[in-house]
Design a protein around this motif. Sequence first.
Motif, PDB file in Angstrom:
ATOM      1  N   PRO A   1      -4.547  59.866  20.655  1.00 35.44           N
ATOM      2  CA  PRO A   1      -5.620  60.210  19.717  1.00 35.44           C
ATOM      3  C   PRO A   1      -5.132  60.500  18.300  1.00 35.44           C
ATOM      4  O   PRO A   1      -5.687  59.969  17.335  1.00 35.44           O
ATOM      5  CB  PRO A   1      -6.245  61.453  20.348  1.00 35.44           C
ATOM      6  N   ALA A   2      -4.100  61.337  18.171  1.00 36.25           N
ATOM      7  CA  ALA A   2      -3.605  61.679  16.830  1.00 36.25           C
ATOM      8  C   ALA A   2      -3.169  60.424  16.076  1.00 36.25           C
ATOM      9  O   ALA A   2      -3.352  60.322  14.862  1.00 36.25           O
ATOM     10  CB  ALA A   2      -2.446  62.667  16.942  1.00 36.25           C
ATOM     11  N   VAL A   3      -2.606  59.478  16.793  1.00 37.04           N
ATOM     12  CA  VAL A   3      -2.147  58.240  16.153  1.00 37.04           C
ATOM     13  C   VAL A   3      -3.340  57.382  15.747  1.00 37.04           C
ATOM     14  O   VAL A   3      -3.383  56.829  14.642  1.00 37.04           O
ATOM     15  CB  VAL A   3      -1.198  57.464  17.090  1.00 37.04           C
ATOM     16  N   MET A   4      -4.319  57.291  16.621  1.00 37.92           N
ATOM     17  CA  MET A   4      -5.532  56.529  16.297  1.00 37.92           C
ATOM     18  C   MET A   4      -6.144  57.050  14.998  1.00 37.92           C
ATOM     19  O   MET A   4      -6.509  56.284  14.105  1.00 37.92           O
ATOM     20  CB  MET A   4      -6.573  56.667  17.415  1.00 37.92           C
ATOM     21  N   GLU A   5      -6.260  58.361  14.945  1.00 36.87           N
ATOM     22  CA  GLU A   5      -6.858  59.011  13.772  1.00 36.87           C
ATOM     23  C   GLU A   5      -6.131  58.622  12.492  1.00 36.87           C
ATOM     24  O   GLU A   5      -6.736  58.262  11.481  1.00 36.87           O
ATOM     25  CB  GLU A   5      -6.738  60.523  13.950  1.00 36.87           C
TER      26      GLU A   5
ATOM     27  N   PHE B   1       9.723  60.355  15.043  1.00 40.12           N
ATOM     28  CA  PHE B   1       8.484  59.583  15.205  1.00 40.12           C
ATOM     29  C   PHE B   1       8.794  58.085  15.176  1.00 40.12           C
ATOM     30  O   PHE B   1       8.214  57.299  15.934  1.00 40.12           O
ATOM     31  CB  PHE B   1       7.496  59.919  14.077  1.00 40.12           C
ATOM     32  N   SER B   2       9.700  57.700  14.293  1.00 42.73           N
ATOM     33  CA  SER B   2      10.049  56.280  14.174  1.00 42.73           C
ATOM     34  C   SER B   2      10.731  55.769  15.433  1.00 42.73           C
ATOM     35  O   SER B   2      10.505  54.634  15.861  1.00 42.73           O
ATOM     36  CB  SER B   2      11.005  56.067  13.000  1.00 42.73           C
ATOM     37  N   LEU B   3      11.569  56.651  15.992  1.00 47.03           N
ATOM     38  CA  LEU B   3      12.357  56.243  17.157  1.00 47.03           C
ATOM     39  C   LEU B   3      11.549  56.275  18.445  1.00 47.03           C
ATOM     40  O   LEU B   3      11.614  55.362  19.262  1.00 47.03           O
ATOM     41  CB  LEU B   3      13.561  57.188  17.281  1.00 47.03           C
ATOM     42  N   PHE B   4      10.782  57.364  18.625  1.00 48.56           N
ATOM     43  CA  PHE B   4      10.123  57.570  19.915  1.00 48.56           C
ATOM     44  C   PHE B   4       8.601  57.583  19.852  1.00 48.56           C
ATOM     45  O   PHE B   4       7.945  57.616  20.886  1.00 48.56           O
ATOM     46  CB  PHE B   4      10.605  58.892  20.523  1.00 48.56           C
TER      47      PHE B   4
ATOM     48  N   LEU C   1       5.520  45.570   9.126  1.00 45.17           N
ATOM     49  CA  LEU C   1       6.475  44.816   9.934  1.00 45.17           C
ATOM     50  C   LEU C   1       7.887  45.329   9.762  1.00 45.17           C
ATOM     51  O   LEU C   1       8.722  45.188  10.639  1.00 45.17           O
ATOM     52  CB  LEU C   1       6.431  43.332   9.551  1.00 45.17           C
ATOM     53  N   LYS C   2       8.175  45.919   8.629  1.00 47.64           N
ATOM     54  CA  LYS C   2       9.561  46.249   8.311  1.00 47.64           C
ATOM     55  C   LYS C   2       9.929  47.693   8.594  1.00 47.64           C
ATOM     56  O   LYS C   2      11.080  47.979   8.878  1.00 47.64           O
ATOM     57  CB  LYS C   2       9.817  45.954   6.816  1.00 47.64           C
ATOM     58  N   HIS C   3       8.975  48.591   8.461  1.00 48.94           N
ATOM     59  CA  HIS C   3       9.335  49.992   8.604  1.00 48.94           C
ATOM     60  C   HIS C   3       9.164  50.492  10.024  1.00 48.94           C
ATOM     61  O   HIS C   3       8.090  50.433  10.596  1.00 48.94           O
ATOM     62  CB  HIS C   3       8.532  50.840   7.617  1.00 48.94           C
ATOM     63  N   GLN C   4      10.264  50.970  10.547  1.00 43.39           N
ATOM     64  CA  GLN C   4      10.283  51.489  11.907  1.00 43.39           C
ATOM     65  C   GLN C   4       9.071  52.349  12.255  1.00 43.39           C
ATOM     66  O   GLN C   4       8.435  52.146  13.276  1.00 43.39           O
ATOM     67  CB  GLN C   4      11.555  52.340  12.098  1.00 43.39           C
ATOM     68  N   LEU C   5       8.743  53.273  11.372  1.00 36.47           N
ATOM     69  CA  LEU C   5       7.665  54.210  11.697  1.00 36.47           C
ATOM     70  C   LEU C   5       6.344  53.488  11.920  1.00 36.47           C
ATOM     71  O   LEU C   5       5.644  53.746  12.905  1.00 36.47           O
ATOM     72  CB  LEU C   5       7.523  55.262  10.593  1.00 36.47           C
ATOM     73  N   THR C   6       6.004  52.573  11.012  1.00 32.84           N
ATOM     74  CA  THR C   6       4.724  51.872  11.158  1.00 32.84           C
ATOM     75  C   THR C   6       4.721  50.967  12.383  1.00 32.84           C
ATOM     76  O   THR C   6       3.712  50.853  13.070  1.00 32.84           O
ATOM     77  CB  THR C   6       4.410  51.056   9.895  1.00 32.84           C
ATOM     78  N   ILE C   7       5.852  50.367  12.668  1.00 35.65           N
ATOM     79  CA  ILE C   7       5.934  49.516  13.860  1.00 35.65           C
ATOM     80  C   ILE C   7       5.655  50.349  15.103  1.00 35.65           C
ATOM     81  O   ILE C   7       4.830  50.007  15.939  1.00 35.65           O
ATOM     82  CB  ILE C   7       7.328  48.877  13.980  1.00 35.65           C
ATOM     83  N   LYS C   8       6.348  51.464  15.183  1.00 37.80           N
ATOM     84  CA  LYS C   8       6.208  52.338  16.349  1.00 37.80           C
ATOM     85  C   LYS C   8       4.774  52.845  16.503  1.00 37.80           C
ATOM     86  O   LYS C   8       4.224  52.870  17.602  1.00 37.80           O
ATOM     87  CB  LYS C   8       7.163  53.526  16.186  1.00 37.80           C
ATOM     88  N   LEU C   9       4.170  53.235  15.389  1.00 37.78           N
ATOM     89  CA  LEU C   9       2.816  53.785  15.466  1.00 37.78           C
ATOM     90  C   LEU C   9       1.797  52.716  15.834  1.00 37.78           C
ATOM     91  O   LEU C   9       0.885  52.962  16.616  1.00 37.78           O
ATOM     92  CB  LEU C   9       2.437  54.429  14.130  1.00 37.78           C
ATOM     93  N   PHE C  10       1.984  51.549  15.264  1.00 35.19           N
ATOM     94  CA  PHE C  10       1.107  50.421  15.558  1.00 35.19           C
ATOM     95  C   PHE C  10       1.111  50.157  17.062  1.00 35.19           C
ATOM     96  O   PHE C  10       0.069  49.998  17.685  1.00 35.19           O
ATOM     97  CB  PHE C  10       1.635  49.201  14.798  1.00 35.19           C
ATOM     98  N   GLN C  11       2.316  50.168  17.600  1.00 31.35           N
ATOM     99  CA  GLN C  11       2.513  49.948  19.029  1.00 31.35           C
ATOM    100  C   GLN C  11       1.887  51.074  19.850  1.00 31.35           C
ATOM    101  O   GLN C  11       1.162  50.826  20.817  1.00 31.35           O
ATOM    102  CB  GLN C  11       4.025  49.892  19.239  1.00 31.35           C
ATOM    103  N   GLU C  12       2.143  52.297  19.422  1.00 27.69           N
ATOM    104  CA  GLU C  12       1.618  53.449  20.169  1.00 27.69           C
ATOM    105  C   GLU C  12       0.086  53.457  20.169  1.00 27.69           C
ATOM    106  O   GLU C  12      -0.549  53.813  21.156  1.00 27.69           O
ATOM    107  CB  GLU C  12       2.161  54.754  19.564  1.00 27.69           C
ATOM    108  N   GLU C  13      -0.487  53.051  19.052  1.00 26.92           N
ATOM    109  CA  GLU C  13      -1.945  53.004  18.957  1.00 26.92           C
ATOM    110  C   GLU C  13      -2.507  52.051  20.001  1.00 26.92           C
ATOM    111  O   GLU C  13      -3.433  52.389  20.725  1.00 26.92           O
ATOM    112  CB  GLU C  13      -2.369  52.541  17.558  1.00 26.92           C
ATOM    113  N   LYS C  14      -1.918  50.861  20.072  1.00 27.25           N
ATOM    114  CA  LYS C  14      -2.443  49.838  20.975  1.00 27.25           C
ATOM    115  C   LYS C  14      -2.127  50.119  22.434  1.00 27.25           C
ATOM    116  O   LYS C  14      -2.973  49.968  23.298  1.00 27.25           O
ATOM    117  CB  LYS C  14      -1.883  48.460  20.600  1.00 27.25           C
ATOM    118  N   GLU C  15      -0.891  50.549  22.690  1.00 21.38           N
ATOM    119  CA  GLU C  15      -0.456  50.670  24.077  1.00 21.38           C
ATOM    120  C   GLU C  15      -0.869  51.968  24.750  1.00 21.38           C
ATOM    121  O   GLU C  15      -1.154  51.981  25.931  1.00 21.38           O
ATOM    122  CB  GLU C  15       1.070  50.503  24.156  1.00 21.38           C
TER     123      GLU C  15
END
Lengths: 191, 191
Positions: A111-115, A17-20, A93-107
């Motif tokens: 749905p699962a990520v938004m939730e 999840f963090s990577l992709f 800002l520091k944890h890969q997973l949150t960065i990736k999810l933040f990005q996935e939510e916006k871009e």
Amino acid sequence: MAIDRKQLIIEAATKSFSLFGFKATTMDQVAKIANVGKGTIYTFFKNKEELFDEIISSLISEMKRAADEAMDSTLSFHEKVHRGLYQILEFRLKHQLTIKLFQEEKEMGTPAVMEVMIKLEDAILGYLKEKIIAAIDKGEIQECNPEVTAFIMLKLYVALIFDWEKRNEPLEKEEIAKLFEQYIFKGLSNR
Amino acid sequence: MAIDRKQLIIEAATKSFSLFGFKATTMDQVAKIANVGKGTIYTFFKNKEELFDEIISSLISEMKRAADEAMDSTLSFHEKVHRGLYQILEFRLKHQLTIKLFQEEKEMGTPAVMEVMIKLEDAILGYLKEKIIAAIDKGEIQECNPEVTAFIMLKLYVALIFDWEKRNEPLEKEEIAKLFEQYIFKGLSNR
DNA sequence: AAATGACCAAATTACTCATTTAGTCAATTA
DNA sequence: TAATTGACTAAATGAGTAATTTGGTCATTT
């Protein structure tokens, strides 16, 4: 005791999840990384979303722990809130997973990520609200609506940390604390 | 004097952008609505984006006018800012074109629309900044960084008007004014 | 009893090709 | 002759579809 397959799965999924991101992570991939048959995943988790949820729940606990550690009962309320919120947002800002999810939510708006992001925000708001109620009880701050106050504090922080630097030089941690104090705690007025 | 073709084109494009958004508006459509040959559009505007830009510039002027009208020199600074900002953000909620563009920005991320929304935000921030500088000069508020202050005020308003009601009961205009006063002007502190 | 991976329906993707579009310019109009 | 036009073109788009991938199941294996 044999290897803890559930833990292996959680670690593998977290890594993927963090990577992709959530969408681009396949269950086959998680199984392969975890060195586990795909079916095994489904003995521990009902489906992909539930696996995701469990990971996010851990993340929320971790965040709470980080925030608590950054606080110190000797600090003033506003120092506490500043350090706690800053810690939580630094986490993003520091944890890969949150960065990736933040990005996935916006871009992609998966749905699962938004939730899950709503759940995360709710956790932060709930945590803040508690601190605010305690501060009112102790007479550290004025009476106010704890829900709205938590909301405003979070929005202000997100604005200062994330939104501001989209178009300007990032603000230093100290500047943010100062601004927070100036606006929320002291007010701008001259009267 | 013959009919003002440029004006016809602007009106037609405004109507179509409002109805269908930027991307879904074709130049053929604009020409047809304006009762004009498509080539004529290109004698007045270099391309579709420039036509769009001219319309947005008018929109910004309109917003400024609306904000100015909502203010009144007898009002306190915070009442002025509240009424001005409220007016501007109401604009977004009431006018077809801004609603459509706001939606298009979020849902499709049309580049030309994104660009124009930044321009719009900059116009609001610039306007606010001026008012803040004037207020500092007149001693109505404390010294502060006008840029950051304008930014915080706008973000706070957007949060209270748009973001809050995504998950809660909308706040009344008076409540928003009160919150704005409580947080930005009075501060929460007891010290 | 726990773990597995072949299997399947459903979703997603890659691709194609017909249609549409922004912008041009030679012909037309006034 | 200066302004206007719409047929025209290269590029972009998107509908339709075939091929692949995916989440989840379950009979088989360990």
